[in-house]
Design a protein around this motif. Structure first.
Motif, PDB file in Angstrom:
ATOM      1  N   ASN A  28      44.029  23.818  29.065  1.00  0.00           N
ATOM      2  CA  ASN A  28      45.461  23.622  28.903  1.00  0.00           C
ATOM      3  C   ASN A  28      45.786  22.282  28.291  1.00  0.00           C
ATOM      4  O   ASN A  28      46.547  22.172  27.339  1.00  0.00           O
ATOM      5  CB  ASN A  28      46.107  23.637  30.293  1.00  0.00           C
ATOM      6  CG  ASN A  28      46.947  24.863  30.456  1.00  0.00           C
ATOM      7  OD1 ASN A  28      47.484  25.361  29.478  1.00  0.00           O
ATOM      8  ND2 ASN A  28      47.046  25.354  31.673  1.00  0.00           N
ATOM      9  N   PHE A  29      45.217  21.298  28.904  1.00  0.00           N
ATOM     10  CA  PHE A  29      45.432  19.915  28.532  1.00  0.00           C
ATOM     11  C   PHE A  29      45.036  19.666  27.083  1.00  0.00           C
ATOM     12  O   PHE A  29      45.795  19.102  26.287  1.00  0.00           O
ATOM     13  CB  PHE A  29      44.620  19.044  29.481  1.00  0.00           C
ATOM     14  CG  PHE A  29      44.685  17.594  29.189  1.00  0.00           C
ATOM     15  CD1 PHE A  29      45.904  16.971  28.942  1.00  0.00           C
ATOM     16  CD2 PHE A  29      43.526  16.839  29.170  1.00  0.00           C
ATOM     17  CE1 PHE A  29      45.966  15.621  28.692  1.00  0.00           C
ATOM     18  CE2 PHE A  29      43.582  15.483  28.912  1.00  0.00           C
ATOM     19  CZ  PHE A  29      44.800  14.875  28.666  1.00  0.00           C
ATOM     20  N   HIS A  80      32.607  15.069  25.451  1.00  0.00           N
ATOM     21  CA  HIS A  80      32.384  13.615  25.529  1.00  0.00           C
ATOM     22  C   HIS A  80      33.444  13.015  26.433  1.00  0.00           C
ATOM     23  O   HIS A  80      34.050  12.002  26.140  1.00  0.00           O
ATOM     24  CB  HIS A  80      32.513  13.026  24.130  1.00  0.00           C
ATOM     25  CG  HIS A  80      31.876  11.697  23.965  1.00  0.00           C
ATOM     26  ND1 HIS A  80      30.706  11.506  23.294  1.00  0.00           N
ATOM     27  CD2 HIS A  80      32.235  10.473  24.402  1.00  0.00           C
ATOM     28  CE1 HIS A  80      30.401  10.228  23.303  1.00  0.00           C
ATOM     29  NE2 HIS A  80      31.319   9.578  23.968  1.00  0.00           N
ATOM     30  N   PHE A  81      33.653  13.664  27.535  1.00  0.00           N
ATOM     31  CA  PHE A  81      34.853  13.467  28.310  1.00  0.00           C
ATOM     32  C   PHE A  81      34.517  12.899  29.675  1.00  0.00           C
ATOM     33  O   PHE A  81      33.810  13.515  30.444  1.00  0.00           O
ATOM     34  CB  PHE A  81      35.471  14.857  28.491  1.00  0.00           C
ATOM     35  CG  PHE A  81      36.955  14.870  28.607  1.00  0.00           C
ATOM     36  CD1 PHE A  81      37.584  14.104  29.561  1.00  0.00           C
ATOM     37  CD2 PHE A  81      37.713  15.669  27.768  1.00  0.00           C
ATOM     38  CE1 PHE A  81      38.962  14.137  29.669  1.00  0.00           C
ATOM     39  CE2 PHE A  81      39.082  15.703  27.875  1.00  0.00           C
ATOM     40  CZ  PHE A  81      39.708  14.939  28.829  1.00  0.00           C
ATOM     41  N   ILE A 100      36.262  11.580  33.167  1.00  0.00           N
ATOM     42  CA  ILE A 100      37.535  11.516  33.881  1.00  0.00           C
ATOM     43  C   ILE A 100      37.389  10.650  35.115  1.00  0.00           C
ATOM     44  O   ILE A 100      36.500  10.846  35.938  1.00  0.00           O
ATOM     45  CB  ILE A 100      37.980  12.923  34.279  1.00  0.00           C
ATOM     46  CG1 ILE A 100      38.184  13.742  33.011  1.00  0.00           C
ATOM     47  CG2 ILE A 100      39.250  12.868  35.094  1.00  0.00           C
ATOM     48  CD1 ILE A 100      38.231  15.204  33.261  1.00  0.00           C
ATOM     49  N   ALA A 141      40.275  22.019  31.734  1.00  0.00           N
ATOM     50  CA  ALA A 141      40.969  21.135  30.809  1.00  0.00           C
ATOM     51  C   ALA A 141      41.572  21.868  29.620  1.00  0.00           C
ATOM     52  O   ALA A 141      42.251  21.263  28.798  1.00  0.00           O
ATOM     53  CB  ALA A 141      39.998  20.069  30.313  1.00  0.00           C
ATOM     54  N   ASN A 193      47.484  21.165  24.809  1.00  0.00           N
ATOM     55  CA  ASN A 193      48.685  20.337  24.741  1.00  0.00           C
ATOM     56  C   ASN A 193      48.542  19.222  23.716  1.00  0.00           C
ATOM     57  O   ASN A 193      49.409  19.012  22.877  1.00  0.00           O
ATOM     58  CB  ASN A 193      48.942  19.654  26.099  1.00  0.00           C
ATOM     59  CG  ASN A 193      49.658  20.575  27.055  1.00  0.00           C
ATOM     60  OD1 ASN A 193      50.060  21.665  26.677  1.00  0.00           O
ATOM     61  ND2 ASN A 193      49.805  20.134  28.292  1.00  0.00           N
ATOM     62  N   LEU A 194      47.448  18.501  23.839  1.00  0.00           N
ATOM     63  CA  LEU A 194      47.238  17.358  22.953  1.00  0.00           C
ATOM     64  C   LEU A 194      47.111  17.792  21.503  1.00  0.00           C
ATOM     65  O   LEU A 194      47.597  17.126  20.586  1.00  0.00           O
ATOM     66  CB  LEU A 194      45.986  16.577  23.373  1.00  0.00           C
ATOM     67  CG  LEU A 194      46.087  15.867  24.711  1.00  0.00           C
ATOM     68  CD1 LEU A 194      44.780  15.151  25.019  1.00  0.00           C
ATOM     69  CD2 LEU A 194      47.234  14.866  24.707  1.00  0.00           C
ATOM     70  N   TYR A 204      50.175  16.382  19.490  1.00  0.00           N
ATOM     71  CA  TYR A 204      49.791  15.115  18.858  1.00  0.00           C
ATOM     72  C   TYR A 204      48.740  15.273  17.762  1.00  0.00           C
ATOM     73  O   TYR A 204      48.336  14.299  17.148  1.00  0.00           O
ATOM     74  CB  TYR A 204      49.269  14.135  19.914  1.00  0.00           C
ATOM     75  CG  TYR A 204      50.282  13.928  21.005  1.00  0.00           C
ATOM     76  CD1 TYR A 204      51.312  13.011  20.838  1.00  0.00           C
ATOM     77  CD2 TYR A 204      50.237  14.682  22.180  1.00  0.00           C
ATOM     78  CE1 TYR A 204      52.271  12.839  21.818  1.00  0.00           C
ATOM     79  CE2 TYR A 204      51.190  14.515  23.172  1.00  0.00           C
ATOM     80  CZ  TYR A 204      52.208  13.585  22.978  1.00  0.00           C
ATOM     81  OH  TYR A 204      53.158  13.431  23.943  1.00  0.00           O
ATOM     82  N   GLY A 205      48.279  16.492  17.569  1.00  0.00           N
ATOM     83  CA  GLY A 205      47.254  16.694  16.557  1.00  0.00           C
ATOM     84  C   GLY A 205      45.936  16.029  16.922  1.00  0.00           C
ATOM     85  O   GLY A 205      45.068  15.830  16.079  1.00  0.00           O
ATOM     86  N   PHE A 206      45.806  15.678  18.197  1.00  0.00           N
ATOM     87  CA  PHE A 206      44.598  14.994  18.642  1.00  0.00           C
ATOM     88  C   PHE A 206      43.579  16.016  19.104  1.00  0.00           C
ATOM     89  O   PHE A 206      43.839  16.819  19.997  1.00  0.00           O
ATOM     90  CB  PHE A 206      44.945  14.038  19.785  1.00  0.00           C
ATOM     91  CG  PHE A 206      43.815  13.158  20.203  1.00  0.00           C
ATOM     92  CD1 PHE A 206      43.588  11.951  19.550  1.00  0.00           C
ATOM     93  CD2 PHE A 206      42.979  13.527  21.249  1.00  0.00           C
ATOM     94  CE1 PHE A 206      42.545  11.126  19.943  1.00  0.00           C
ATOM     95  CE2 PHE A 206      41.937  12.698  21.645  1.00  0.00           C
ATOM     96  CZ  PHE A 206      41.722  11.495  20.983  1.00  0.00           C
ATOM     97  N   LYS A 207      42.407  15.983  18.476  1.00  0.00           N
ATOM     98  CA  LYS A 207      41.379  16.951  18.800  1.00  0.00           C
ATOM     99  C   LYS A 207      40.435  16.373  19.847  1.00  0.00           C
ATOM    100  O   LYS A 207      39.534  15.605  19.525  1.00  0.00           O
ATOM    101  CB  LYS A 207      40.601  17.301  17.528  1.00  0.00           C
ATOM    102  CG  LYS A 207      39.588  18.402  17.701  1.00  0.00           C
ATOM    103  CD  LYS A 207      39.300  19.093  16.362  1.00  0.00           C
ATOM    104  CE  LYS A 207      37.997  19.866  16.408  1.00  0.00           C
ATOM    105  NZ  LYS A 207      36.801  19.000  16.322  1.00  0.00           N
ATOM    106  N   THR A 208      40.668  16.722  21.078  1.00  0.00           N
ATOM    107  CA  THR A 208      39.896  16.163  22.179  1.00  0.00           C
ATOM    108  C   THR A 208      38.454  16.661  22.165  1.00  0.00           C
ATOM    109  O   THR A 208      38.205  17.853  22.020  1.00  0.00           O
ATOM    110  CB  THR A 208      40.523  16.557  23.524  1.00  0.00           C
ATOM    111  OG1 THR A 208      41.907  16.224  23.505  1.00  0.00           O
ATOM    112  CG2 THR A 208      39.831  15.846  24.666  1.00  0.00           C
ATOM    113  N   ASP A 209      37.545  15.739  22.323  1.00  0.00           N
ATOM    114  CA  ASP A 209      36.137  16.109  22.396  1.00  0.00           C
ATOM    115  C   ASP A 209      35.776  16.307  23.862  1.00  0.00           C
ATOM    116  O   ASP A 209      35.411  15.377  24.562  1.00  0.00           O
ATOM    117  CB  ASP A 209      35.287  14.994  21.787  1.00  0.00           C
ATOM    118  CG  ASP A 209      33.814  15.331  21.867  1.00  0.00           C
ATOM    119  OD1 ASP A 209      33.478  16.402  22.402  1.00  0.00           O
ATOM    120  OD2 ASP A 209      33.013  14.525  21.387  1.00  0.00           O
TER     121      ASP A 209
END
Lengths: 136, 136
Positions: free
Chosen positions: B106-107, B123-124, B126, B104, B110-111, B115-120
DNA sequence: CGCTACTTGCGAAGACCTCGCAGAAAGTGC
DNA sequence: GCACTTTCTGCGAGGTCTTCGCAAGTAGCG
């Protein structure tokens, strides 16, 4: 657009409640059953919560709406047309942002290639912290 | 490993129930509160569901376990050490597969960039269809 | 216009989780 | 090893959210 027929075409009866539930989901973007009910009550006060639940289920069966779990307890529903973007759920403020599917294209491809896992992008909830909350 | 002290170090008391809840989460990989309770009962039949819920919450507060919503109703818990991979939830058979975080990377990047979104990532969850079910 | 099958409303029931309380036990100092 | 303080456990009650069964209502069709 034949708005009148899209439900009939799916083999469903055209009841006021059913139409209202569908249009509520569409106008809300994404909403819990409770929120849908509240919206429907604006024009049809007597509607019962059970009816909302049943219609959401029915509409999901024919593919007009879909549900996701955006983190906490209940499910949230959204219209099928809305499923062209990802949902970015912020764990801090609870807001739900959007991002185009393309952002995940790479990732989805990775999983397909390496693990044979076919990711359902339309049913995708991504958890994290939104830009606004990161700054704080 | 000083297994005996990891709870004490966090300022918690060392009760049999607490230890059992923690070890149940660890041995189950990911489990609902109900499943944890069931496991604990194998060695401590009298344990109460409330106690399991409270301990899961407590252990989460000190960072030893964490919870996620893997699609349907209830939360599922997993040990902190387990958080080095993604969870691939199959919508058909309900199985939960694993994939390394790298898949993940890369993904996530990207975010963050777009988008400035900090993916956790820890806590994911799919959602999709696993290799076994795709074949069917 | 009348018939049949699908829907709605309503109340009850069920699942799942949280809370408050009193008794029990862990950790601490002596 | 003993008494004391504080935290934890077990238990039952209470809440919320969702599903179900049933009888009355109504959409669609000839």
């Amino acid at each position: 657009m034949a708005e009148q027929h899209e439900l009939r075409d799916k083999g469903l009866r055209l009841t006021p409640q059913r139409e209202l539930v569908l249009s509520a989901v569409r106008s809300l973007g994404h909403a819990t059953p409770e929120e849908v009910a509240e919206r429907v009550r604006q024009t049809h006060p007597g509607i019962n919560l059970s009816t909302v639940y049943r219609n959401l289920e029915t509409l999901e069966n024919v593919g007009l709406v879909q549900h996701t779990h955006l983190g906490h307890g209940g499910a949230t529903y959204h219209a099928a047309e809305e499923m062209t973007h990802l949902h970015l759920v912020c764990g801090k403020c609870g807001s739900v942002g959007d991002a185009p599917i393309d952002a995940a294209a790479n990732f989805v491809q990775n999983l397909a290639d390496d693990y044979g896992f076919k990711t359902d992008v339309t049913h995708f909830a991504i958890y994290g912290t939104c830009a606004a909350c990161v700054e704080k």
